[in-house]
Scaffold this motif. Sequence first.
Motif, PDB file in Angstrom:
ATOM      1  N   SER A 391       5.636  19.836  -9.520  1.00  0.00           N
ATOM      2  CA  SER A 391       6.379  18.641  -9.927  1.00  0.00           C
ATOM      3  C   SER A 391       6.757  17.804  -8.710  1.00  0.00           C
ATOM      4  O   SER A 391       6.736  16.575  -8.747  1.00  0.00           O
ATOM      5  N   GLY A 392       7.105  18.503  -7.606  1.00  0.00           N
ATOM      6  CA  GLY A 392       7.395  17.781  -6.370  1.00  0.00           C
ATOM      7  C   GLY A 392       6.195  17.041  -5.836  1.00  0.00           C
ATOM      8  O   GLY A 392       6.325  16.012  -5.161  1.00  0.00           O
ATOM      9  N   GLY A 393       4.990  17.546  -6.135  1.00  0.00           N
ATOM     10  CA  GLY A 393       3.780  16.838  -5.741  1.00  0.00           C
ATOM     11  C   GLY A 393       3.628  15.495  -6.416  1.00  0.00           C
ATOM     12  O   GLY A 393       2.927  14.611  -5.913  1.00  0.00           O
ATOM     13  N   VAL A 394       4.273  15.336  -7.561  1.00  0.00           N
ATOM     14  CA  VAL A 394       4.259  14.037  -8.248  1.00  0.00           C
ATOM     15  C   VAL A 394       4.971  12.988  -7.403  1.00  0.00           C
ATOM     16  O   VAL A 394       4.603  11.804  -7.396  1.00  0.00           O
ATOM     17  N   LEU A 395       5.970  13.439  -6.666  1.00  0.00           N
ATOM     18  CA  LEU A 395       6.822  12.526  -5.908  1.00  0.00           C
ATOM     19  C   LEU A 395       6.045  11.752  -4.851  1.00  0.00           C
ATOM     20  O   LEU A 395       6.241  10.543  -4.677  1.00  0.00           O
ATOM     21  N   ILE A 396       5.148  12.434  -4.132  1.00  0.00           N
ATOM     22  CA  ILE A 396       4.429  11.754  -3.058  1.00  0.00           C
ATOM     23  C   ILE A 396       3.516  10.679  -3.625  1.00  0.00           C
ATOM     24  O   ILE A 396       3.345   9.614  -3.020  1.00  0.00           O
ATOM     25  N   GLY A 397       2.941  10.932  -4.803  1.00  0.00           N
ATOM     26  CA  GLY A 397       2.111   9.908  -5.424  1.00  0.00           C
ATOM     27  C   GLY A 397       2.907   8.676  -5.779  1.00  0.00           C
ATOM     28  O   GLY A 397       2.452   7.538  -5.583  1.00  0.00           O
ATOM     29  N   MET A 398       4.111   8.875  -6.292  1.00  0.00           N
ATOM     30  CA  MET A 398       4.948   7.746  -6.683  1.00  0.00           C
ATOM     31  C   MET A 398       5.431   6.954  -5.480  1.00  0.00           C
ATOM     32  O   MET A 398       5.405   5.713  -5.478  1.00  0.00           O
ATOM     33  N   LEU A 399       5.861   7.646  -4.433  1.00  0.00           N
ATOM     34  CA  LEU A 399       6.329   6.938  -3.246  1.00  0.00           C
ATOM     35  C   LEU A 399       5.180   6.213  -2.551  1.00  0.00           C
ATOM     36  O   LEU A 399       5.338   5.103  -2.054  1.00  0.00           O
ATOM     37  N   GLY A 400       4.014   6.859  -2.527  1.00  0.00           N
ATOM     38  CA  GLY A 400       2.856   6.218  -1.919  1.00  0.00           C
ATOM     39  C   GLY A 400       2.433   4.969  -2.655  1.00  0.00           C
ATOM     40  O   GLY A 400       2.085   3.951  -2.042  1.00  0.00           O
ATOM     41  N   VAL A 401       2.460   5.013  -3.980  1.00  0.00           N
ATOM     42  CA  VAL A 401       2.022   3.848  -4.752  1.00  0.00           C
ATOM     43  C   VAL A 401       3.033   2.711  -4.631  1.00  0.00           C
ATOM     44  O   VAL A 401       2.658   1.536  -4.696  1.00  0.00           O
ATOM     45  N   CYS A 402       4.306   3.026  -4.429  1.00  0.00           N
ATOM     46  CA  CYS A 402       5.301   1.967  -4.222  1.00  0.00           C
ATOM     47  C   CYS A 402       5.032   1.212  -2.925  1.00  0.00           C
ATOM     48  O   CYS A 402       5.105  -0.026  -2.886  1.00  0.00           O
ATOM     49  N   GLU A 403       4.715   1.948  -1.862  1.00  0.00           N
ATOM     50  CA  GLU A 403       4.380   1.298  -0.601  1.00  0.00           C
ATOM     51  C   GLU A 403       3.099   0.477  -0.738  1.00  0.00           C
ATOM     52  O   GLU A 403       2.978  -0.620  -0.182  1.00  0.00           O
ATOM     53  N   LEU A 404       2.134   1.006  -1.482  1.00  0.00           N
ATOM     54  CA  LEU A 404       0.872   0.297  -1.669  1.00  0.00           C
ATOM     55  C   LEU A 404       1.076  -1.006  -2.431  1.00  0.00           C
ATOM     56  O   LEU A 404       0.576  -2.067  -2.020  1.00  0.00           O
ATOM     57  N   PHE A 405       1.800  -0.957  -3.544  1.00  0.00           N
ATOM     58  CA  PHE A 405       2.031  -2.169  -4.326  1.00  0.00           C
ATOM     59  C   PHE A 405       2.845  -3.193  -3.536  1.00  0.00           C
ATOM     60  O   PHE A 405       2.672  -4.406  -3.708  1.00  0.00           O
ATOM     61  N   LYS A 406       3.719  -2.718  -2.683  1.00  0.00           N
ATOM     62  CA  LYS A 406       4.492  -3.638  -1.841  1.00  0.00           C
ATOM     63  C   LYS A 406       3.569  -4.417  -0.918  1.00  0.00           C
ATOM     64  O   LYS A 406       3.690  -5.637  -0.774  1.00  0.00           O
ATOM     65  N   LYS A 407       2.622  -3.711  -0.282  1.00  0.00           N
ATOM     66  CA  LYS A 407       1.662  -4.391   0.586  1.00  0.00           C
ATOM     67  C   LYS A 407       0.762  -5.337  -0.215  1.00  0.00           C
ATOM     68  O   LYS A 407       0.480  -6.449   0.228  1.00  0.00           O
ATOM     69  N   LEU A 408       0.316  -4.894  -1.386  1.00  0.00           N
ATOM     70  CA  LEU A 408      -0.563  -5.730  -2.208  1.00  0.00           C
ATOM     71  C   LEU A 408       0.150  -6.992  -2.681  1.00  0.00           C
ATOM     72  O   LEU A 408      -0.459  -8.064  -2.761  1.00  0.00           O
ATOM     73  N   ALA A 409       1.430  -6.878  -2.989  1.00  0.00           N
ATOM     74  CA  ALA A 409       2.183  -8.058  -3.411  1.00  0.00           C
ATOM     75  C   ALA A 409       2.364  -9.029  -2.255  1.00  0.00           C
ATOM     76  O   ALA A 409       2.254 -10.249  -2.420  1.00  0.00           O
ATOM     77  N   HIS A 410       2.653  -8.514  -1.067  1.00  0.00           N
ATOM     78  CA  HIS A 410       2.783  -9.386   0.104  1.00  0.00           C
ATOM     79  C   HIS A 410       1.478 -10.106   0.416  1.00  0.00           C
ATOM     80  O   HIS A 410       1.488 -11.247   0.885  1.00  0.00           O
ATOM     81  N   ASP A 411       0.352  -9.440   0.163  1.00  0.00           N
ATOM     82  CA  ASP A 411      -0.952 -10.035   0.433  1.00  0.00           C
ATOM     83  C   ASP A 411      -1.499 -10.830  -0.747  1.00  0.00           C
ATOM     84  O   ASP A 411      -2.664 -11.226  -0.747  1.00  0.00           O
TER      85      ASP A 411
END
Length: 651
Positions: A391-411
């Motif tokens: 279940s903790g492994g789910v966390l890294i996917g969620m945090l990673g995708v938040c950083e990714l979407f942040k970069k995609l929105a800025h671009d």
Amino acid sequence: MSAKDLEHEGGTPEESWIAIEPVPREADPAHPVDLPTFRESQSDGIILRRQRQRPEGGGGLKNVSFPSSRFLNLSRDFEFAGWGSFSKIKLAADDHAIAEEKLSSARRAKLLGQGTASALAGNDVLGGVFYTLPAVLAVSGVYSPIALFASTLTPFLWRPMMEELASALPISGAPYSYMINVTRKSLAIVGAALLLLDFTASSVVSAATAATYLAGEVALPFPTFVAAAVILGIFALVSLSGLKESARLAFVVLAFHCATMLALGVLAAAHWAKIGNTQLRQNWVQGQAPSASEVARQLFYGFCLGMLGLTGIECTPSYIGRIQPGRFPLVLRNLHLPVIVLDTVMITLVLATVPLTTLLGGADVLSTLAEVSAGQWMRRWVVADAIVVLSGGVLIGMLGVCELFKKLAHDRIVPQMFLKALSLTDGPYVPLLAFIVCNVVMYASAGGRLAVVSNMFSLVWLTVMALFPVALLLLRFNRGRLPRANKTPLSVIMLSLVATAAVFAGNVIIDPSTAGYFAAYFIGVMSVFVASLSFSSKVTLFRLNLTQIFHLLHMILYVRENEETSCIKIVHFCDEEDGIPSELEANAKILDEAFPEITIDLIIVQESFVPTNVSSSAHRLRIPTTLMFMSCPGPRAPYPVAKFGTRIISL
């Protein structure tokens, strides 16, 4: 050209053209003729211009008489942007104050140390032992320890590459952020799509495997996929609490997992010592392959599937901007070395104490090892650990995708709504909601079958890992001046690409259907990204060290091909009035004339080029730094590129 011809082109000869006396081909030695300087040539009319069509101070429509319009029945006004302008600005006190506040806020942000940074990805990497061991045993049997040990050594190829990239571009959202800075935007979007698939598949596999372990121990009043959805929902709420708090929770979960594996290892080793090597010999005799070619096949298949145990290590660069400087190599070490020991030791203990027929019958490998070694109580402990760490492994996917979407929105690849966050915790709720939808779509389209998503996940992960050597090669070719801490041998880069291709082919051979699922999901994500690209006009800002016109031309061509914009501002930082290159204004006007569909402005900022002044200019011009492009800084640059927050688009 006759006067009549000139009038036909849209004006009188006196208005449209400047007549110039040609320079003699052979000068008189007695009366040498000095060639004019650039300023003299500009004022004397050596450069021909349609001056009458350029309004003083810019503005107006950049319309011309030729070429003829492609749209015969429509006005051609929409095909031409306005003329550019030339201006000088001095940054005001409030611009500096706001910029300094932004930079100070960034400096005050709590960064992750090597412990908490390792824990975020560590639950995914070290928790992979629960689904990697059964997969490897199914194809390699008694040769599993060899295959698994060999596969866990492969990060020695990737670690130096990841460290070099991180030292050159310590920007969150990698490997997408690497690609956007070293190559075209279209290729970077491909990397973003693969990264989103990786995060999604990682979370689905972790949540579904945890739900399967839970369903194997207790009778659930609902289907297993509902339990997986509940796990995803719980950790989405945890992610909304912020990165620092999520990292602390991940550290606690990882500590519990390490304690469980240590206890299991000690008890299993004690049981092995008690029963001797009898079970190990029986398994060896029963599982031996009939030929050398069969041994090679089993080892290769085990090696291919064994790399699943390394999933999660590719997520660490996605939040590198939140890690304390100099700690990233330690994070990679903390993730890599323990997984070598854990996977190899556990697979050996399993074969030494549990009958091979039981293992190949689909039993939960580690929980069976716990029951055989210490009894039912240890089995329950291991199952509880599996549920928690997966279940903790789910966390890294969620945090990673938040950083990714942040970069995609800025671009401007996804809408700006993806930047919205909760005011209390700064948790990005829009990316999390979108990520939950992606998880549900993937799991539902696979019919709720964990095996399908797991096999497809292996191909996605391998493709993402291939982005690192590709990005490093592009960085060296396109951004070779960018300073970095170390340099990976070219042989290592090429060997990693060969290994990736071989393992990718091996996974497809094991289950060809995975290639179809992989292609379908990838095309789906790419379609969404392409459809969500913003088509509104955007203003793009350049910061240029080089003012030669061919450098400016290449940069403008990059923007025209990669961005949806009708306005470009060339910004030159200059401390002194006489430091402005004499040809800069003329070059900007030439380029403004060469691109009818783009308005090109030239702005001289009477300040030094430092991160604070770049941020101040962003506030003054109302342009985010993510839409500011610059040339590649050299090794003696006083500030790292991450301090500016701009994109590198030229050598």
